[in-house]
Write a protein that holds these residues in place. Sequence first.
Motif, short mmCIF file in Angstrom:
data_model
loop_
_atom_site.label_atom_id
_atom_site.label_comp_id
_atom_site.label_asym_id
_atom_site.label_seq_id
_atom_site.Cartn_x
_atom_site.Cartn_y
_atom_site.Cartn_z
N GLY A 121 101.96 -67.12 58.99
CA GLY A 121 102.89 -66.52 59.94
C GLY A 121 103.64 -65.31 59.44
O GLY A 121 104.48 -64.77 60.15
N THR A 122 103.35 -64.85 58.22
CA THR A 122 104.00 -63.65 57.69
C THR A 122 103.47 -62.43 58.42
O THR A 122 102.26 -62.30 58.63
CB THR A 122 103.76 -63.53 56.18
OG1 THR A 122 104.28 -64.69 55.54
CG2 THR A 122 104.42 -62.28 55.61
N LEU A 123 104.37 -61.52 58.79
CA LEU A 123 104.00 -60.26 59.43
C LEU A 123 103.92 -59.16 58.38
O LEU A 123 104.82 -59.03 57.55
CB LEU A 123 105.03 -59.86 60.48
CG LEU A 123 104.96 -60.57 61.83
CD1 LEU A 123 105.42 -62.00 61.74
CD2 LEU A 123 105.77 -59.81 62.85
N TYR A 124 102.86 -58.37 58.43
CA TYR A 124 102.62 -57.24 57.54
C TYR A 124 102.68 -55.99 58.42
O TYR A 124 101.75 -55.74 59.19
CB TYR A 124 101.27 -57.37 56.85
CG TYR A 124 101.15 -58.60 56.00
CD1 TYR A 124 101.24 -58.51 54.62
CD2 TYR A 124 100.96 -59.86 56.57
CE1 TYR A 124 101.15 -59.65 53.82
CE2 TYR A 124 100.87 -61.00 55.79
CZ TYR A 124 100.97 -60.89 54.43
OH TYR A 124 100.87 -62.02 53.64
N VAL A 125 103.76 -55.24 58.33
CA VAL A 125 104.00 -54.11 59.21
C VAL A 125 103.65 -52.80 58.49
O VAL A 125 104.19 -52.51 57.42
CB VAL A 125 105.46 -54.09 59.71
CG1 VAL A 125 105.72 -52.86 60.56
CG2 VAL A 125 105.78 -55.36 60.49
N ALA A 126 102.75 -52.03 59.11
CA ALA A 126 102.38 -50.72 58.58
C ALA A 126 103.49 -49.73 58.92
O ALA A 126 103.59 -49.25 60.03
CB ALA A 126 101.05 -50.27 59.18
N ASP A 127 104.34 -49.47 57.95
CA ASP A 127 105.50 -48.58 58.08
C ASP A 127 105.04 -47.18 57.67
O ASP A 127 105.25 -46.74 56.54
CB ASP A 127 106.62 -49.12 57.19
CG ASP A 127 107.94 -48.41 57.34
OD1 ASP A 127 108.08 -47.59 58.27
OD2 ASP A 127 108.84 -48.69 56.53
N ARG A 128 104.37 -46.50 58.60
CA ARG A 128 103.58 -45.32 58.27
C ARG A 128 104.36 -44.19 57.60
O ARG A 128 103.97 -43.72 56.53
CB ARG A 128 102.88 -44.79 59.52
CG ARG A 128 101.92 -43.66 59.18
CD ARG A 128 101.07 -43.30 60.35
NE ARG A 128 101.71 -42.26 61.14
CZ ARG A 128 101.16 -41.74 62.22
NH1 ARG A 128 100.01 -42.19 62.67
NH2 ARG A 128 101.78 -40.80 62.88
N ALA A 129 105.43 -43.73 58.20
CA ALA A 129 106.13 -42.57 57.63
C ALA A 129 106.81 -42.90 56.30
O ALA A 129 107.07 -42.00 55.51
CB ALA A 129 107.14 -42.02 58.63
N PRO A 138 106.75 -47.53 62.50
CA PRO A 138 105.88 -48.70 62.36
C PRO A 138 104.70 -48.54 63.31
O PRO A 138 104.89 -48.31 64.50
CB PRO A 138 106.79 -49.87 62.75
CG PRO A 138 107.86 -49.28 63.61
CD PRO A 138 108.03 -47.87 63.11
N HIS A 139 103.49 -48.62 62.78
CA HIS A 139 102.32 -48.18 63.52
C HIS A 139 101.33 -49.29 63.83
O HIS A 139 100.47 -49.13 64.69
CB HIS A 139 101.64 -47.06 62.71
CG HIS A 139 100.86 -46.11 63.53
ND1 HIS A 139 99.50 -46.16 63.62
CD2 HIS A 139 101.26 -45.07 64.31
CE1 HIS A 139 99.08 -45.19 64.40
NE2 HIS A 139 100.13 -44.51 64.84
N SER A 140 101.42 -50.40 63.13
CA SER A 140 100.47 -51.49 63.31
C SER A 140 101.03 -52.70 62.58
O SER A 140 101.98 -52.59 61.80
CB SER A 140 99.12 -51.09 62.71
OG SER A 140 98.19 -52.15 62.75
N LEU A 141 100.42 -53.87 62.83
CA LEU A 141 100.81 -55.05 62.07
C LEU A 141 99.66 -56.04 62.01
O LEU A 141 98.76 -56.02 62.84
CB LEU A 141 102.08 -55.70 62.63
CG LEU A 141 102.04 -56.27 64.03
CD1 LEU A 141 101.69 -57.74 64.02
CD2 LEU A 141 103.41 -56.10 64.67
N ALA A 142 99.73 -56.88 61.01
CA ALA A 142 98.79 -58.00 60.85
C ALA A 142 99.63 -59.24 60.58
O ALA A 142 100.77 -59.14 60.11
CB ALA A 142 97.83 -57.74 59.69
N ILE A 143 99.06 -60.39 60.88
CA ILE A 143 99.75 -61.66 60.67
C ILE A 143 98.81 -62.61 59.95
O ILE A 143 97.67 -62.79 60.37
CB ILE A 143 100.20 -62.27 62.02
CG1 ILE A 143 101.12 -61.29 62.77
CG2 ILE A 143 100.88 -63.61 61.80
CD1 ILE A 143 101.45 -61.71 64.19
N ASP A 144 99.29 -63.22 58.86
CA ASP A 144 98.44 -64.17 58.14
C ASP A 144 98.60 -65.57 58.72
O ASP A 144 99.41 -65.82 59.62
CB ASP A 144 98.70 -64.12 56.63
CG ASP A 144 100.06 -64.63 56.20
OD1 ASP A 144 100.75 -65.32 56.97
OD2 ASP A 144 100.44 -64.35 55.04
N ALA A 145 97.81 -66.52 58.21
CA ALA A 145 97.81 -67.89 58.74
C ALA A 145 99.15 -68.59 58.56
O ALA A 145 99.50 -69.49 59.33
CB ALA A 145 96.70 -68.70 58.07
#
Length: 157
Positions: free
Chosen positions: A55-63, A46-53
């Motif tokens: 509260g959902t987390l969007y995790v960049a699961d790179r590999a 997991p290399h990065s994440l974003a969060i929307d208004a």
Amino acid sequence: MMPHPNGDLYVTDGYRNCRVHRFTRDGRLVQSWGTPGRSEGELHLPHSLAIDAAGTLYVADRANKRIQLFSPEGRFLGMWTGMGGPNDITLGADGLFYIAEQEDDGKPAYICVRDPQGKVVTRIETRHVHGVGVDSRGDIYAGLTVDRSVDKFVRVA
């Protein structure tokens, strides 16, 4: 590290632990989740994440070449696939997600723009993109690894 609407901070810990950590605003560890693997809710770099208004987390699961969606408590909600390894994800003021996708199986690197449901809006071919940012005008900045530079893509109306 990314602040959540509830004030907590979320950190991806991908190079060794394949986890997401949740901290209070004063730095106390609340919880951690994630185990190495390829199944739903499992992570591999997991290399990065974003969060929307909401509260959902969007995790960049790179590999694993996907974005996984989680609740603030770490409950798996869904995933977006069909991408190169996502190095970075950011949420623009326009409500779209900008994903830095590394080269994959001979395909070039891209900045992929997706709507909140994960549908691809467009892909911008770039080179060795590792990070991505979007300013208030919608201009996109691609952080590049090979020559340690930044490419700027200016939004046209």
